[in-house]
Design an enzyme around this catalytic site. Sequence first.
Site, PDB file in Angstrom:
ATOM      1  N   SER A 199       0.835  -1.186   0.000  1.00 33.61           N
ATOM      2  CA  SER A 199       0.000   0.000   0.000  1.00 33.61           C
ATOM      3  C   SER A 199       0.879   1.249   0.000  1.00 33.61           C
ATOM      4  CB  SER A 199      -0.953  -0.075   1.193  1.00 33.61           C
ATOM      5  OG  SER A 199      -2.091   0.689   0.944  1.00 33.61           O
ATOM      6  N   LYS A 203       4.265   1.901  -2.286  1.00 33.95           N
ATOM      7  CA  LYS A 203       4.726   3.061  -3.059  1.00 33.95           C
ATOM      8  C   LYS A 203       6.188   3.308  -2.705  1.00 33.95           C
ATOM      9  CE  LYS A 203       0.305   5.464  -1.953  1.00 33.95           C
ATOM     10  NZ  LYS A 203      -0.703   4.889  -2.766  1.00 33.95           N
ATOM     11  N   GLN A 245      -7.823   7.132  -6.540  1.00 33.69           N
ATOM     12  CA  GLN A 245      -6.955   8.159  -5.982  1.00 33.69           C
ATOM     13  C   GLN A 245      -6.133   8.768  -7.106  1.00 33.69           C
ATOM     14  OE1 GLN A 245      -5.159   5.531  -2.972  1.00 33.69           O
ATOM     15  NE2 GLN A 245      -6.085   6.973  -1.544  1.00 33.69           N
ATOM     16  N   GLU A 253      -3.610  14.391   0.802  1.00 38.57           N
ATOM     17  CA  GLU A 253      -3.799  13.383   1.840  1.00 38.57           C
ATOM     18  C   GLU A 253      -2.582  13.201   2.740  1.00 38.57           C
ATOM     19  OE1 GLU A 253      -4.821   9.545   0.219  1.00 38.57           O
ATOM     20  OE2 GLU A 253      -4.593   8.569   2.152  1.00 38.57           O
ATOM     21  N   TRP A 297     -10.750   1.846  -5.810  1.00 41.31           N
ATOM     22  CA  TRP A 297      -9.886   2.975  -5.431  1.00 41.31           C
ATOM     23  C   TRP A 297      -8.411   2.692  -5.658  1.00 41.31           C
ATOM     24  CZ3 TRP A 297      -6.352   1.956  -1.617  1.00 41.31           C
ATOM     25  CH2 TRP A 297      -6.647   0.906  -0.730  1.00 41.31           C
ATOM     26  N   HIS A 333      -7.294  -5.977   1.191  1.00 39.78           N
ATOM     27  CA  HIS A 333      -6.153  -5.117   0.870  1.00 39.78           C
ATOM     28  C   HIS A 333      -4.953  -5.517   1.744  1.00 39.78           C
ATOM     29  CE1 HIS A 333      -3.878  -1.665  -0.272  1.00 39.78           C
ATOM     30  NE2 HIS A 333      -4.097  -0.964   0.827  1.00 39.78           N
TER      31      HIS A 333
HETATM   32  C1  MCU Z   1      -2.546   1.968  -1.607  1.00 42.37           C
HETATM   33  O1  MCU Z   1      -3.212   2.243  -0.396  1.00 42.37           O
HETATM   34  C2  MCU Z   1      -2.985   3.419   0.349  1.00 42.37           C
HETATM   35  C3  MCU Z   1      -3.630   4.591  -0.338  1.00 42.37           C
HETATM   36  O2  MCU Z   1      -3.029   4.897  -1.575  1.00 42.37           O
HETATM   37  C4  MCU Z   1      -3.581   5.779   0.558  1.00 42.37           C
HETATM   38  O3  MCU Z   1      -4.159   6.893  -0.072  1.00 42.37           O
HETATM   39  C5  MCU Z   1      -4.344   5.414   1.801  1.00 42.37           C
HETATM   40  O4  MCU Z   1      -4.519   6.473   2.660  1.00 42.37           O
HETATM   41  O5  MCU Z   1      -3.587   4.437   2.428  1.00 42.37           O
HETATM   42  C6  MCU Z   1      -3.601   3.220   1.744  1.00 42.37           C
HETATM   43  C7  MCU Z   1      -2.834   2.294   2.603  1.00 42.37           C
HETATM   44  O6  MCU Z   1      -1.665   2.512   2.853  1.00 42.37           O
HETATM   45  O7  MCU Z   1      -3.526   1.304   3.193  1.00 42.37           O
HETATM   46  C8  MCU Z   1      -2.887   0.471   4.116  1.00 42.37           C
END
Ligand code: MCU
Length: 382
Positions: A199, A203, A245, A253, A297, A333
């Site tokens: 997640s 990244k 997103q 964010e 998302w 997820h």
């Molecule tokens: C990929 O998931 C991320 C997401 O992109 C963020 O915007 C969100 O706030 O956090 C997600 C995540 O890290 O979930 C564990």
Amino acid sequence: MPQAFPSPSASCSTPSTVAGFNNSALPNPFIFNEGTPVQTVEDWSCRRAQISALIQGYEAGELPGPPDSFSGSFSLSGTRGTLSITARNGGNSISFSSTITYPSGTAPAAGWPLVIAYEGGSIPIPSGFAVLSYSNSNMAEQNDASSRGQGLFYELYGTNATASAMTAWVWGVSRIIDVLETTPAAKINIDAIAVTGCSRDGKGALMAGAFEPRIALTIPQESGSGGDACWRLSLWEQDNGSVVQTATEIVTENVWFSSNFANYVDNLSVLPIDHHLLAAMVAPRALVSFENTDFAWLSPLSSFGCMTAAHTVFQALGIPQNHGFEQIGGHEHCAWPANLTASLDAFFDRFILNETSTSTNFFSTNDVFYGVPWNQSQWINW
Ligand code: MCU
């Protein structure tokens, strides 16, 4: 060392911006900033350096090299190691430590292969690997937009450092590897290091693999927008009615990207980069990303399209097997679906354990794009 390109020649110009760039489709990996074609592997080493500078310039902020000085210490209790690092720069100093969990038994002569797992990671790690749990959020906080400039990295480089949180995390990974290289007691095989995270930390894992050439295998999991997805494609999904997103959302964010990136998120066409180029920076080293189509998302079309674009670079370099992508549903997820373990293990076997006969030709999607049309030639025109 994992295979890496020679440094580009002195004549390779690497500005942090390209004036007048305008392309609503994905930027062509095989054209230099100056508009001339990239034709050889040597050309790619310069193009890669250009991409590195542009990604820092537009969205990641500046990644510093090693600090003025650093030192490390290591202690072992049973199968649990602690690696402690002190880094000093410009009169400032920080200390951080990481836990390494070792397999039992005698280390291989070259040392243990290692997975650096952002916040512990969420993939099944094969037996015989050491696992370093990296407290990346300690290095640079990621609570929300108020985390800008917060965390150990900024105590060293100042709260006005342009490096985003993800860039600060890369810096920390590089220091961990620096110290592992000079700490034989830690018994880590420096040529056999993988990085992973899920997640937001996925990244980050992709950024680390892109910018740190000592990482042999990069495994972002469900990284979505800001990870293995492309900004332009996520916007396309949004424009076609899928709630995903986008860059516009991500910069409000949290602090994964630089403050400067906010100047571009409403005008993506001027960006000479997108995340297919970030992923392509990993080549010729190995990259496999895993995505989840159960959640709109997560921008599934964007990840598939973006990695399809990145794949063309691995193909052009003659190493398509060094880049995998798997996208399925049926799990929460960051929960690992057992039916992806074979492809994950194949990447570990081939690129960490050097089992060169293992096939890693895994590049597939279940095509769940929530009604958003994917037309490759609209985005990839090279
Ligand atoms: C990929 O998931 C991320 C997401 O992109 C963020 O915007 C969100 O706030 O956090 C997600 C995540 O890290 O979930 C564990």
